[in-house]
Design a protein around this motif. Structure first.
Motif, PDB file in Angstrom:
ATOM      1  N   PHE A 145       0.478  -1.144  -0.086  1.00 18.29           N
ATOM      2  CA  PHE A 145       0.124  -0.215  -0.218  1.00 18.29           C
ATOM      3  C   PHE A 145       0.770   1.024   0.203  1.00 18.29           C
ATOM      4  O   PHE A 145       1.641   1.563   0.890  1.00 18.29           O
ATOM      5  CB  PHE A 145      -0.780  -0.465   0.713  1.00 18.29           C
ATOM      6  N   HIS A 146       0.631   2.060  -1.266  1.00 17.71           N
ATOM      7  CA  HIS A 146       0.937   3.206  -0.862  1.00 17.71           C
ATOM      8  C   HIS A 146       1.070   4.459  -0.385  1.00 17.71           C
ATOM      9  O   HIS A 146       1.491   5.440   0.188  1.00 17.71           O
ATOM     10  CB  HIS A 146       1.132   3.784  -2.040  1.00 17.71           C
ATOM     11  N   SER A 147      -0.881   4.652   0.256  1.00 19.10           N
ATOM     12  CA  SER A 147      -1.261   5.448   1.504  1.00 19.10           C
ATOM     13  C   SER A 147      -0.487   5.026   2.581  1.00 19.10           C
ATOM     14  O   SER A 147      -1.183   4.448   2.725  1.00 19.10           O
ATOM     15  CB  SER A 147      -2.316   5.383   1.292  1.00 19.10           C
ATOM     16  N   GLU A 148      -0.062   6.188   3.275  1.00 20.26           N
ATOM     17  CA  GLU A 148       0.040   5.981   5.214  1.00 20.26           C
ATOM     18  C   GLU A 148      -0.990   5.658   5.608  1.00 20.26           C
ATOM     19  O   GLU A 148      -1.358   5.245   6.394  1.00 20.26           O
ATOM     20  CB  GLU A 148       0.596   7.146   4.896  1.00 20.26           C
ATOM     21  N   ARG A 149      -1.929   6.799   5.592  1.00 19.91           N
ATOM     22  CA  ARG A 149      -3.765   6.634   5.822  1.00 19.91           C
ATOM     23  C   ARG A 149      -3.790   5.076   6.088  1.00 19.91           C
ATOM     24  O   ARG A 149      -4.476   4.846   6.050  1.00 19.91           O
ATOM     25  CB  ARG A 149      -4.637   7.432   4.957  1.00 19.91           C
ATOM     26  N   THR A 150      -3.746   4.879   4.357  1.00 22.85           N
ATOM     27  CA  THR A 150      -4.436   2.867   4.149  1.00 22.85           C
ATOM     28  C   THR A 150      -3.705   2.022   5.231  1.00 22.85           C
ATOM     29  O   THR A 150      -4.205   1.301   5.384  1.00 22.85           O
ATOM     30  CB  THR A 150      -4.193   2.357   2.665  1.00 22.85           C
ATOM     31  N   ARG A 151      -2.098   2.180   4.905  1.00 27.82           N
ATOM     32  CA  ARG A 151      -1.438   1.249   5.738  1.00 27.82           C
ATOM     33  C   ARG A 151      -1.958   1.014   7.175  1.00 27.82           C
ATOM     34  O   ARG A 151      -1.776   0.488   7.753  1.00 27.82           O
ATOM     35  CB  ARG A 151       0.012   1.485   5.838  1.00 27.82           C
ATOM     36  N   ARG A 152      -2.397   1.615   7.776  1.00 23.14           N
ATOM     37  CA  ARG A 152      -2.866   2.000   8.877  1.00 23.14           C
ATOM     38  C   ARG A 152      -4.201   2.105   9.226  1.00 23.14           C
ATOM     39  O   ARG A 152      -4.653   0.957  10.430  1.00 23.14           O
ATOM     40  CB  ARG A 152      -1.905   3.769  10.001  1.00 23.14           C
ATOM     41  N   THR A 153      -5.492   2.784   8.417  1.00 30.28           N
ATOM     42  CA  THR A 153      -5.743   1.482   8.617  1.00 30.28           C
ATOM     43  C   THR A 153      -6.048   0.383   8.399  1.00 30.28           C
ATOM     44  O   THR A 153      -7.153  -0.047   9.678  1.00 30.28           O
ATOM     45  CB  THR A 153      -6.894   2.411   7.499  1.00 30.28           C
ATOM     46  N   SER A 154      -5.648  -0.592   7.472  1.00 30.28           N
ATOM     47  CA  SER A 154      -5.675  -1.964   7.704  1.00 30.28           C
ATOM     48  C   SER A 154      -4.590  -2.219   8.631  1.00 30.28           C
ATOM     49  O   SER A 154      -5.115  -3.180   8.955  1.00 30.28           O
ATOM     50  CB  SER A 154      -3.825  -1.979   6.131  1.00 30.28           C
ATOM     51  N   ALA A 155      -3.470  -1.719   9.667  1.00 30.58           N
ATOM     52  CA  ALA A 155      -3.195  -2.344  10.515  1.00 30.58           C
ATOM     53  C   ALA A 155      -4.310  -2.000  12.108  1.00 30.58           C
ATOM     54  O   ALA A 155      -4.762  -3.077  12.302  1.00 30.58           O
ATOM     55  CB  ALA A 155      -2.143  -1.288  11.163  1.00 30.58           C
ATOM     56  N   SER A 156      -5.104  -0.764  11.732  1.00 28.00           N
ATOM     57  CA  SER A 156      -5.923  -0.755  12.986  1.00 28.00           C
ATOM     58  C   SER A 156      -6.703  -2.324  12.898  1.00 28.00           C
ATOM     59  O   SER A 156      -7.468  -3.422  13.588  1.00 28.00           O
ATOM     60  CB  SER A 156      -6.910  -0.209  12.743  1.00 28.00           C
ATOM     61  N   PHE A 157      -7.311  -2.835  10.761  1.00 25.96           N
ATOM     62  CA  PHE A 157      -8.211  -3.738  10.970  1.00 25.96           C
ATOM     63  C   PHE A 157      -7.674  -5.468  11.436  1.00 25.96           C
ATOM     64  O   PHE A 157      -8.687  -5.755  12.034  1.00 25.96           O
ATOM     65  CB  PHE A 157      -8.964  -3.164   9.629  1.00 25.96           C
TER      66      PHE A 157
END
Length: 421
Positions: A145-157
């Protein structure tokens, strides 16, 4: 305080296309994709299902703990075989293969007459090994994932799903085990492990290793390992992995001191069972509100300080039931938040997955199990010396000092190095 920009190869957020990327990459899927590993590790082996079944069959606690310890080894050693998920086929194919194989093996294990037999143990151990392919595959996919927001959201889920499905497995499998129907128990366990992995078909497509000779591929993977681990910034990242920050080690020990606060067994079972899983899952999901502009280690260390502070309630508060409820509630919620941002730190350390993302993710992620193990021992030592308050006091002090020391580096020296560069 001025926010420090997120660092990590390929992890820059693209403001205009972030929403579009989030839809395409579907970070919420990781709540389900991690389920196979969560059911095996957090539910069956370490979550209480196996321990409960062994106790019902009259197995003494000493032998039961040794069996569970052996079956838990794959969670620490899986970096030895997880690099295979970078080869031959796509990572989501490896995820499906690992989950379905783990489900079949666990179903076969629960169908055995003797839960203590060598055959049963071997089947469960192999199931645990296969389920770890799910972890490495998830890590490799998130690393693309290139988006940092997407990376952190996926980590939360990812963390919320791991906690939730572990608790769900305990709720479903323990009552079935009481019926004595081995086939139904095996079928339920196998289905809970294998079926969620089918959502891998909706995961972002991952390229398999190829496009050149094996020598060229291995050379590229070697460069990726060097770029990740052979650099100055790898040292503080590694320390973040190894320091006792938000380890959650006291989770398994606070139940033993509940009676000192006047809390009965039924309430302990709720607080540290389903209620605890809900609290930790909520903490994991709550981290999505933290801005992605800040560096993951900085946010993680601040959460670590918050987690350590929450233990002050149990350490310094009066020994009353309300103290236990408040202290454990705050502790479990902040542990969930720490777990989510631990994964975010792993992904920032990893950078772009490239050809070797699953293998590198597994190595980094496995380091996080080290502080959990030694803090369980240190928390127990503190309890032996200072009594019920010693458990929370030990983790509070060591976690707080570790978080503060590394936070000072990232806010002062780490920022200075970035400016000089």
């Amino acid at each position: 305080m001025q926010e420090i920009e997120a660092a990590g190869a390929g992890a820059e957020a693209v403001a205009g296309g972030e929403s579009r990327l989030a839809v395409k990459e579907r970070p919420w899927l990781f709540c389900f994709l991690i389920a196979p590993s969560a059911v095996v590790a957090n539910g069956v082996i370490q979550g209480g299902v196996l321990g409960y079944m062994l106790s019902q069959r009259g197995v003494n606690p000493g032998l039961s703990s040794r069996m569970i310890a052996i079956l838990a080894l794959p969670t620490m050693l899986y970096f030895l075989w997880s690099p295979m998920t970078d080869f031959l086929v796509r990572r989501r194919t490896w995820l499906l293969t690992g989950a379905i194989t783990a489900g079949v093996l666990m179903a076969a294990a629960f169908s055995q007459k003797d839960l203590q037999s060598t055959t049963t143990m071997l089947l469960m151990l192999l199931s645990a090994c296969c389920s770890q392919l799910v972890v490495s595959s998830c890590g490799g996919i998130m690393g693309t994932f290139h988006s940092e927001r997407t990376r952190r959201t996926s980590a939360s889920f990812y963390q919320a799903g791991g906690l939730g499905f572990g608790a769900l497995a305990t709720m479903v499998l323990v009552p079935i085990s009481d019926t004595g129907h081995r086939f139904e128990l095996g079928l339920a366990a196998g289905a809970m492990i294998a079926l969620p992995a089918l959502l891998a078909f909706a995961a972002p497509r991952q390229e398999s290793v190829g496009g050149g000779s094996m020598t060229e591929t291995l050379r590229k993977m070697g460069r990726e390992f060097v770029e990740t681990f052979w650099r100055w910034d790898a040292v503080p990242y590694t320390l973040v992995m190894l320091f006792p920050i938000g380890s959650g080690a006291a989770i398994s020990l606070v139940t033993g001191v509940a009676k000192n606060y006047g809390v009965n067994g039924a309430h302990v079972a709720w607080m540290n069972g389903l209620g605890g899983a809900v609290l930790m899952g909520a903490g994991s999901l709550a981290t999505m509100m933290i801005p992605a502009r800040s560096r993951a280690p900085v946010a993680y260390l601040l959460l670590g300080l918050t987690n350590a502070a929450s233990l002050c309630v149990l350490w310094l508060g009066p020994e009353r039931p309300e103290t236990y409820y408040l202290g454990v509630t705050l502790y479990l919620f902040t542990v969930g938040a720490c777990y989510a941002y631990f994964t975010a730190v792993v992904l920032e350390f990893l950078g772009v997955s490239g050809k070797s993302g699953s293998g590198r993710y597994s190595i980094i992620n496995s380091l996080g199990n080290v502080p959990v193990l030694y803090m369980i021992r240190l928390d127990g030592w503190g309890g032996d010396i200072w009594g019920a308050r010693g458990v929370s006091a030990t983790e509070c002090v060591l976690g707080g000092v570790g978080s503060a020391a590394l936070l000072a580096y990232y806010l002062i020296w780490g920022k200075r190095r970035r400016v000089e560069a």
